[in-house]
Design a protein around this motif. Sequence first.
Motif, PDB file in Angstrom:
ATOM      1  N   SER A 113       1.712  12.327  -9.209  1.00  9.11           N
ATOM      2  CA  SER A 113       0.472  13.334  -9.957  1.00  9.11           C
ATOM      3  C   SER A 113       1.014  14.544 -10.020  1.00  9.11           C
ATOM      4  N   ALA A 130       1.421   7.144  -6.527  1.00  4.09           N
ATOM      5  CA  ALA A 130       0.395   8.462  -6.485  1.00  4.09           C
ATOM      6  C   ALA A 130       1.075   9.768  -6.852  1.00  4.09           C
ATOM      7  N   ARG A 131       1.761   9.904  -5.786  1.00  8.85           N
ATOM      8  CA  ARG A 131       1.869  11.340  -5.515  1.00  8.85           C
ATOM      9  C   ARG A 131       3.292  11.847  -6.632  1.00  8.85           C
ATOM     10  N   GLU A 143      -5.346   8.937  -8.910  1.00  9.95           N
ATOM     11  CA  GLU A 143      -6.319   9.185  -8.538  1.00  9.95           C
ATOM     12  C   GLU A 143      -6.921   7.239  -7.886  1.00  9.95           C
ATOM     13  N   PRO A 153       1.115  -1.635  -0.264  1.00  9.62           N
ATOM     14  CA  PRO A 153       0.019   0.214   0.399  1.00  9.62           C
ATOM     15  C   PRO A 153       1.224   0.838  -0.038  1.00  9.62           C
ATOM     16  N   ARG A 154       1.885   1.359   0.519  1.00  6.00           N
ATOM     17  CA  ARG A 154       2.649   2.288   0.953  1.00  6.00           C
ATOM     18  C   ARG A 154       3.684   2.737  -0.590  1.00  6.00           C
ATOM     19  N   ASP A 155       3.524   1.345  -1.510  1.00  6.89           N
ATOM     20  CA  ASP A 155       3.929   1.987  -2.738  1.00  6.89           C
ATOM     21  C   ASP A 155       3.449   2.467  -3.451  1.00  6.89           C
ATOM     22  N   CYS A 156       1.633   2.095  -3.545  1.00 11.10           N
ATOM     23  CA  CYS A 156       0.595   2.716  -4.638  1.00 11.10           C
ATOM     24  C   CYS A 156       0.078   4.242  -3.891  1.00 11.10           C
ATOM     25  N   LEU A 157       0.813   4.406  -2.997  1.00 12.66           N
ATOM     26  CA  LEU A 157       0.825   5.857  -2.327  1.00 12.66           C
ATOM     27  C   LEU A 157       2.295   6.672  -2.708  1.00 12.66           C
TER      28      LEU A 157
END
Length: 407
Positions: free
Chosen positions: A374, A370-371, A406, A363-367
């Motif tokens: 963006s 995303a950052r 997103e 999950p932290r890799d997905c965030l």
Amino acid sequence: MMSHYLSVKEKYKDCIVFYRLGDFYEMFFEDAEKASKLLDLTLTGRDCGLDKRAPMCGVPYHAADAYIAKLVELGEKVAICEQLEDPSQAKGIVARDVIRVVTAGTVTDEKHLDEKSASYACSACLAEGRAALAWADITTGEFCAAEYSGENAAAQVVGQMIKLSVKEVICNDEFLMATRNMPEVTRGGLPKFSSYPEWAYGLQAAERALCEQFAAKSLAAYSVSGHDCAICAAGALVEYLKETQKHALRNIDGIKYIASDSYMRLDNTAIRNLELVKTLAEGKKYGSLLWLLDKTRTSMGARLLQSYILSPLASADAINYRLDGVDEFFGAPVVMLSVAELLSEVRDVERLAGKISNDNIMPRDCLALARSLSVIPNIKFQLSGFTSAAVKDIADGLIDLSGVAEL
């Protein structure tokens, strides 16, 4: 259970088998004796129907990554034999099989990778007076090949291995015999070469492996087309990576052929004496040319800069193309600082994509992904006023992925 363990060990004779039993990975017989010494583990025994108790040692499954990394660092290969079903639901013996073989060139755990250096597994081939090298980093999807000819073709391949700081080497028998007495090989400057089956280096088998990997009908559209020795080396490497990783490496979806006349040839002596990436006295980055120049904001940029330093361009057109872009940035310090600030927000997208390919994204890799994605529209906007071909090409290659960010 021991009968099944022995059948697994028979298939992976050159590996230390981590055999999952409940909350532990256990090792038995000679694997246990070797691992207990290398990892400083207590050696015990287990009744298994033989005259003597089987030597045995184990590590907790949640701490296994650190032990595996240490074994790989010491030159071992580790086959991970995992439970394939819930033990509470199993009828009889729990189904188990090897899900991955971890080697020096296929480590994917970020805690044991240098973020500023690539981690290459490579394949070398010598046939009919030509030598070739293919190298891949499964954490980023980078896949390249080069071919050499002449009396010192094999030596040029060895020189390229040193330049790339490869972590693992497989090769055909002819290359192994031709290089066995080279000082770079005998003095430990490179990892031990492993002979790989000759059939994998056959042209037809290699072409088939590459076409399957790239989902292509032929290699005609790829720059490696027409370089048969390079195709043989690359095909064998793909076969090896599939064999050890046990899944499709989706991030390796193309290959770049490196023409030998595109870059200045730097042998190991030049790289060492010029202190390009390490100092002569201590062998550290501090004090080297790379240390002086490395003001990069991302680990991807750091890896790219290192490859630029070790492979200086030989074409005046290519040099001027790059320098025109540098010059334009140098003349626009406000934009340069703005882009640098934006890049500080970008995580290692190459290795995040590799994690997706290797089915170990968190999950932290997905965030982090995303950052990073963006930021792209802002970087593209900052580059919009530039006129040099190099910067325009970069800007044109940036795609707005807000939808993915997103998601």
